[in-house]
Design a protein around this motif. Sequence first.
Motif, PDB file in Angstrom:
ATOM      1  N   HIS A  11       0.890  -1.195   0.028  1.00  0.00           N
ATOM      2  CA  HIS A  11       0.084  -0.020  -0.174  1.00  0.00           C
ATOM      3  C   HIS A  11       0.639   1.236   0.124  1.00  0.00           C
ATOM      4  N   HIS A  13       2.563   2.119  -3.261  1.00  0.00           N
ATOM      5  CA  HIS A  13       1.804   2.764  -4.004  1.00  0.00           C
ATOM      6  C   HIS A  13       1.616   4.467  -3.761  1.00  0.00           C
ATOM      7  N   HIS A  24      -4.640  -5.034   7.461  1.00  0.00           N
ATOM      8  CA  HIS A  24      -4.157  -4.436   6.213  1.00  0.00           C
ATOM      9  C   HIS A  24      -4.427  -5.782   5.092  1.00  0.00           C
ATOM     10  N   GLU A  74      -4.174  -6.443   2.097  1.00  0.00           N
ATOM     11  CA  GLU A  74      -3.496  -7.345   0.948  1.00  0.00           C
ATOM     12  C   GLU A  74      -3.534  -8.622   1.352  1.00  0.00           C
ATOM     13  N   ASP A  80      -3.897  -7.232  -4.288  1.00  0.00           N
ATOM     14  CA  ASP A  80      -3.512  -5.814  -3.603  1.00  0.00           C
ATOM     15  C   ASP A  80      -4.514  -5.484  -2.594  1.00  0.00           C
ATOM     16  N   ASP A 104      -5.635  -2.452  -2.470  1.00  0.00           N
ATOM     17  CA  ASP A 104      -6.554  -1.431  -2.611  1.00  0.00           C
ATOM     18  C   ASP A 104      -7.152  -1.614  -4.038  1.00  0.00           C
ATOM     19  N   GLU A 157      -7.740   1.865   0.204  1.00  0.00           N
ATOM     20  CA  GLU A 157      -7.467   0.535   0.916  1.00  0.00           C
ATOM     21  C   GLU A 157      -8.799  -0.092   1.251  1.00  0.00           C
TER      22      GLU A 157
END
Length: 648
Positions: free
Chosen positions: A51, A54, A257, A259, A307, A309, A314
């Motif tokens: 994240h 990016h 998180h 991902e 990913d 996002d 996110e």
Amino acid sequence: MPNRLADATSPYLLQHADNPVDWWEWQPEAFEEARRRDVPVLLSVGYAACHWCHVMAHESFEDEATAAYLNEHFVSIKVDREERPDVDAVYMNATTAMTGHGGWPMTCVLDHDGNPFFAGTYFPDQPRHGQPSFRQVLEALAEAWRDRADDVRRVATNLRDHLRQPLAAAAAPIGADALDAAVRTLQGELDAERGGFGGAPKFPPSMVLAFLLRHGSDDALAMAGQTLEAMARGGIHDQLGGGFARYSVDAGWEVPHFEKMLYDNALLLRAYAEWGTDVGVWAAEGIADFLLAELRTAEGGFASALDADSEGAEGTYYVWTPAQLTEVLGPEDGPWAARWLEVTETGTFEHGASTLQLREDPDDLERWFDVQRRLRAAREERVRPARDDKVVAAWNGLAISGLCVAGTLLGVPSYVDAAEAAGALLWRVHLVGGRLRRVSRDGVVGAPAGVLEDHGCVAAGFLDLLQATGETVWLERAGVLLDGALEHFRTDDGGFFDTADDAEALIARPRDPSDNASPSGLSSMVHALATYAALTGSGRHSDAAEAALATVAPIAGKAPRFAGWSLAAAQAMLEGPEEIAVVGPAGPDRDALALAARRRRGAVVVVADSARDDVPLLRDRHPVDGRPAAYVCRHLVCERPVTDPSWL
């Protein structure tokens, strides 16, 4: 106009192919260009599902003014840490040495020989919270390179010398006392209220859980069970589609998180299948189905990650509001689902949305399964997170092992079929000139050489395929990989370097026996070597496993959370490890014996119709009075065969 990364095979590098930064891949020509221009090298390391990578790309690398400054004063190199773990390991060691912490994106500045003199992680585009902006950092570094060359040279030399310092000498083998002590240490670090170890952020301790399950004491099983249940019921677990996110930002597994990494899910698949409770079976089946539905590639391998996002933010694919639930499910099922999934008006995430948790079993499971199906279908209409579709050898090895264990323990042959297809891809595509390559994409192998974890994890996966299918070709292929690793990666003290003796020379040859997000190369090799020895009786491979395990003893004693996979191997090796041959005609009786054998955590199990010479563990093992029989052995010396599963 695309830059040099337009020809890269890494999805992460391709994400930066349209940056105005004049990126280079990691290659000698980049350092030659820096020397010709007499400018330093800026090294930026990240990965596709990161994240903050990016964020930094959008803020700085896509900014024309920042890119122009970089292009004038630096030669910039972009590295995918998943494709080049050797480069990442060396410069992450430098980053932690200089700053006390690490992470991605990682930003290092190097001299023309690759020696770092500055390191950090994410830098914002504007000064924030006492942190300088990326542009300010670049200007200070360019000025230091121009005006204080002696200082730059001194820092770079000192750091290079630090990175080249050898590890401590090997210690004694890890015995029963050390394993018991590791359990006591873990008890002291346990979050007794919420499961897991330490505070926020909280990562799934997959390899530690494998050790605790194999240790088998009441305390060990209680810690493992509490943690596995808490994770399965929390927001870190995708309650609709299966699979687990990378970590929880809080201590209660509530907000992840988002991902999803292949290695996490492969390791958790095995842990939940071996745990074997109702919750364990539910979580394991969800992970396996997620792997096959979301990460499987057209060639039969498994992609690296999804990913965090989508739609530029996110978690948007995964979170819900009460109104959204009611819109999909209607006025009766919507509030009912919100109550069980803990979706509130205030929200547990951002902008009033909530992650989905299932802290208790719903009072009507049929209704829940219908709600889950409808929500999953509605979610399919959202913008999906991007997929990093490169196939990493090591992580596919872990997936193969997880699918084999889950397929045999849960009785789902399709999981083993998928594992076999992935194994075939690795052997067909990743073996080039007898040597293992690390990555492929769309069936085309990449240039980076396989590192130690690739050899260990893939060899272990092949050995699990032998145990799941009975096909001896997997034993032969594992032997090729292990012999290559013993020839090219071993150290003088019995341990292993992470790169081969003929790999590209970096400023230091990486060697890290500690587990991190995935098993270390050393711990993965120990598992594979010990299993190969159990199947074949090879003293050479057994001795190599024991010698390698001794080198990790200091870490296992001081920080067992970073040696879980080595401790799991040590626990199995303390038992021999157990080698179980199940022979007899196929059918329910043999299946029951095989399942009972496989439930002995850490055991090596092979199943066949009758005695076979191509797998030494099966040599001279026969049914008893025509009935399937199980031989429990250690070092190929077996007890009397049993025909009743309850005796195992």
